[in-house]
Design an enzyme around this catalytic site. Structure first.
Site, PDB file in Angstrom:
ATOM      1  N   ARG A  54       5.135  12.300  -7.041  1.00  0.00           N
ATOM      2  CA  ARG A  54       4.202  11.340  -6.389  1.00  0.00           C
ATOM      3  C   ARG A  54       3.500  10.497  -7.014  1.00  0.00           C
ATOM      4  O   ARG A  54       3.067   9.516  -6.505  1.00  0.00           O
ATOM      5  CB  ARG A  54       4.125  12.247  -4.994  1.00  0.00           C
ATOM      6  CG  ARG A  54       3.429  11.005  -4.013  1.00  0.00           C
ATOM      7  CD  ARG A  54       3.324  11.693  -2.729  1.00  0.00           C
ATOM      8  NE  ARG A  54       2.774  13.133  -2.458  1.00  0.00           N
ATOM      9  CZ  ARG A  54       1.608  13.482  -2.882  1.00  0.00           C
ATOM     10  NH1 ARG A  54       0.618  12.717  -3.415  1.00  0.00           N
ATOM     11  NH2 ARG A  54       1.323  14.620  -2.894  1.00  0.00           N
ATOM     12  N   TYR A 107       7.649 -13.744   5.884  1.00  0.00           N
ATOM     13  CA  TYR A 107       8.843 -12.730   6.228  1.00  0.00           C
ATOM     14  C   TYR A 107       8.348 -12.191   7.413  1.00  0.00           C
ATOM     15  O   TYR A 107       7.353 -11.666   7.672  1.00  0.00           O
ATOM     16  CB  TYR A 107       8.938 -11.858   5.010  1.00  0.00           C
ATOM     17  CG  TYR A 107       9.795 -10.630   5.236  1.00  0.00           C
ATOM     18  CD1 TYR A 107      11.282 -11.094   5.404  1.00  0.00           C
ATOM     19  CD2 TYR A 107       9.454  -9.150   5.294  1.00  0.00           C
ATOM     20  CE1 TYR A 107      12.064  -9.775   5.549  1.00  0.00           C
ATOM     21  CE2 TYR A 107      10.432  -8.297   5.711  1.00  0.00           C
ATOM     22  CZ  TYR A 107      11.685  -8.573   5.844  1.00  0.00           C
ATOM     23  OH  TYR A 107      12.681  -7.601   5.860  1.00  0.00           O
ATOM     24  N   ASP A 178       3.264 -12.797  -2.099  1.00  0.00           N
ATOM     25  CA  ASP A 178       4.918 -12.457  -2.295  1.00  0.00           C
ATOM     26  C   ASP A 178       5.724 -13.237  -2.931  1.00  0.00           C
ATOM     27  O   ASP A 178       6.093 -14.547  -2.634  1.00  0.00           O
ATOM     28  CB  ASP A 178       5.346 -12.575  -0.650  1.00  0.00           C
ATOM     29  CG  ASP A 178       6.612 -11.593  -0.270  1.00  0.00           C
ATOM     30  OD1 ASP A 178       7.496 -11.676  -1.595  1.00  0.00           O
ATOM     31  OD2 ASP A 178       6.980 -11.109   0.607  1.00  0.00           O
ATOM     32  N   LYS A 203      15.880  -8.008  -3.528  1.00  0.00           N
ATOM     33  CA  LYS A 203      16.365  -9.200  -3.635  1.00  0.00           C
ATOM     34  C   LYS A 203      16.779  -9.484  -4.928  1.00  0.00           C
ATOM     35  O   LYS A 203      17.690  -8.775  -5.673  1.00  0.00           O
ATOM     36  CB  LYS A 203      15.368 -10.120  -2.807  1.00  0.00           C
ATOM     37  CG  LYS A 203      14.977  -9.600  -1.580  1.00  0.00           C
ATOM     38  CD  LYS A 203      15.730  -9.503  -0.401  1.00  0.00           C
ATOM     39  CE  LYS A 203      15.321  -8.648   0.773  1.00  0.00           C
ATOM     40  NZ  LYS A 203      13.938  -9.133   1.564  1.00  0.00           N
TER      41      LYS A 203
END
Ligand SMILES: *Cc1c(COP(=O)(O)O)cnc(C)c1O
Length: 383
Positions: A54, A107, A178, A203
């Site tokens: 992790r 977004y 972004d 994407k």
């Protein structure tokens, strides 16, 4: 893993060559999928020692190195389980009661997250038209973080990034970008002084619509450490297979982006004079409000097109239904061309026109794409 800057290799070379294993006789050309939740370790761990999956794992490093070099960051990227997880990490740098300024047409889930911060953490959230530089600058006093998407999703507004970064820094605000729509092949926000860059790797970077993944980058040591700590504390980590697939997809990013952009330029130009099209948005069009800025600031115009057919939302839905090659689906940036009417989501901003179709141009033959689109427009839209 830290990369030298400026990188002496072109982005189209880096996507292919970065993140390879060391060259050893008989060694594998590609990095392995590392499936190990923990690492051999005893005694007091040394700095940067791999301990537990992790916190950090070899499985992430090749992709993180490649993306870090592509964005020209002083640090490797940090992969996250999704684009939203990376945005959550970035937003964790806004203190409770702080102020967050973000694009009205960011977004939609990013805006939803900001609203949640306002509701539960007293964050003062202001939505701005990111292409209206004066309005953004006027909103900056007292701001903790300016969030930028450029071009915006789905309205394709282009921000004056260097001017906004300078103004935000003068106001004491961090700037997060972004960079999902542009990709680092088209726009590198750190060159303009941005503090944080995030990606929905889902994407273009992964590019095959088979992976959900995110990444966040920071140039500054303390910011990078803070994003890393957030990932470890929240456990918003990525699986080894997903990261391996993303690296595999990244290898062809330059070819995919080049082809999709060229096709988008051609389709946008044809759509602009189509009899049943009311409006087209693509920064490549000389008449587009973002054209001059995109020409100055970006290495291309991206491959998302905004399209409003004549006849309103019903006509837009009919166009989508009539398409055979273009895939009706949300998401974007895959090899396949896809589209959707954004306002079919109740959560989409009310300032996005009801009839706006967002087209994600893929890498199919341009004439096949045009034939399908032209036929569907004539079948669905109304003069
Ligand atoms: C899809 C998208 C996101 C969210 O990414 P996920 O990987 O779906 O979590 C964030 N920003 C933009 C611009 C996007 O298109």
């Amino acid at each position: 893993m830290s990369s030298a800057r400026p990188d002496d290799l072109a982005p189209s070379t880096l996507v292919v060559s970065a993140g390879r294993p060391p060259r050893t006789q008989g060694g594998a050309l590609n990095p392995p999928v590392v499936l190990s939740s923990t690492n051999v370790s005893q005694g007091v761990p040394g700095a940067g020692e791999l301990l537990y999956g992790r916190m950090d794992t070899q499985a992430w490093h090749p992709f993180e190195e490649a993306l870090g070099r592509l964005e020209g960051s002083a640090h490797p990227a940090l992969v996250f389980g999704s684009g939203m997880a990376s945005i959550a990490a970035a937003f964790s740098l806004v203190p409770d009661g702080g102020r967050l300024v973000l694009p009205r047409h960011a977004y939609q889930v990013t805006i939803g997250y900001a609203v949640d911060l306002a509701d539960r953490h007293g964050v003062d959230v202001e939505l701005v038209d990111i292409d209206d530089t004066a309005a953004v600058v006027a909103a900056l006093p007292g701001t903790s973080m300016l969030w930028v998407e450029s071009p915006t999703n789905p309205m394709l507004e282009v921000a004056d990034l260097p001017v906004l970064v300078a103004a935000a820094h003068a106001a004491g605000a961090l700037v997060g970008v972004d960079n999902t729509f542009a990709t680092p092949l088209v726009q590198r926000p750190f060159e303009h002084g941005a503090d944080i860059v995030v990606h929905s790797v889902t994407k273009y970077l992964a590019g095959h619509s088979d992976v959900v993944l995110g990444a966040a980058l920071a140039d500054d040591d303390a910011l990078h450490a803070a994003l890393h700590a957030y990932r470890t504390l929240h456990g918003s980590i990525a699986g080894p297979f997903e990261v391996w697939l993303a690296l595999r997809g990244l290898r062809t990013l330059a070819l995919r982006v080049e082809r999709a952009q060229a096709t988008a330029v051609e389709l946008a130009a044809r759509l602009a004079s189509h009899p049943v099209v009311a409006q087209v948005r693509h920064p490549s069009l000389p008449t587009d409000p973002g054209h001059d800025r995109a020409t100055r600031l970006m290495d291309g115009y991206g491959s998302i097109i905004g399209l409003r057919p004549r006849g309103g939302a019903a006509a837009a839905d009919a166009v989508v239904a009539a398409l055979e090659l273009w895939v009706p689906a949300t998401s974007l940036g895959g090899v396949e061309s896809s589209l959707e009417r954004r306002r079919r989501f109740a959560t989409e901003s009310r300032t996005v026109p009801d009839d706006l179709l967002r087209l994600s141009v893929g890498i199919e033959d341009v004439e096949d794409l045009w034939t399908d689109l032209d036929r569907a427009l004539r079948a669905g839209a109304h003069l």
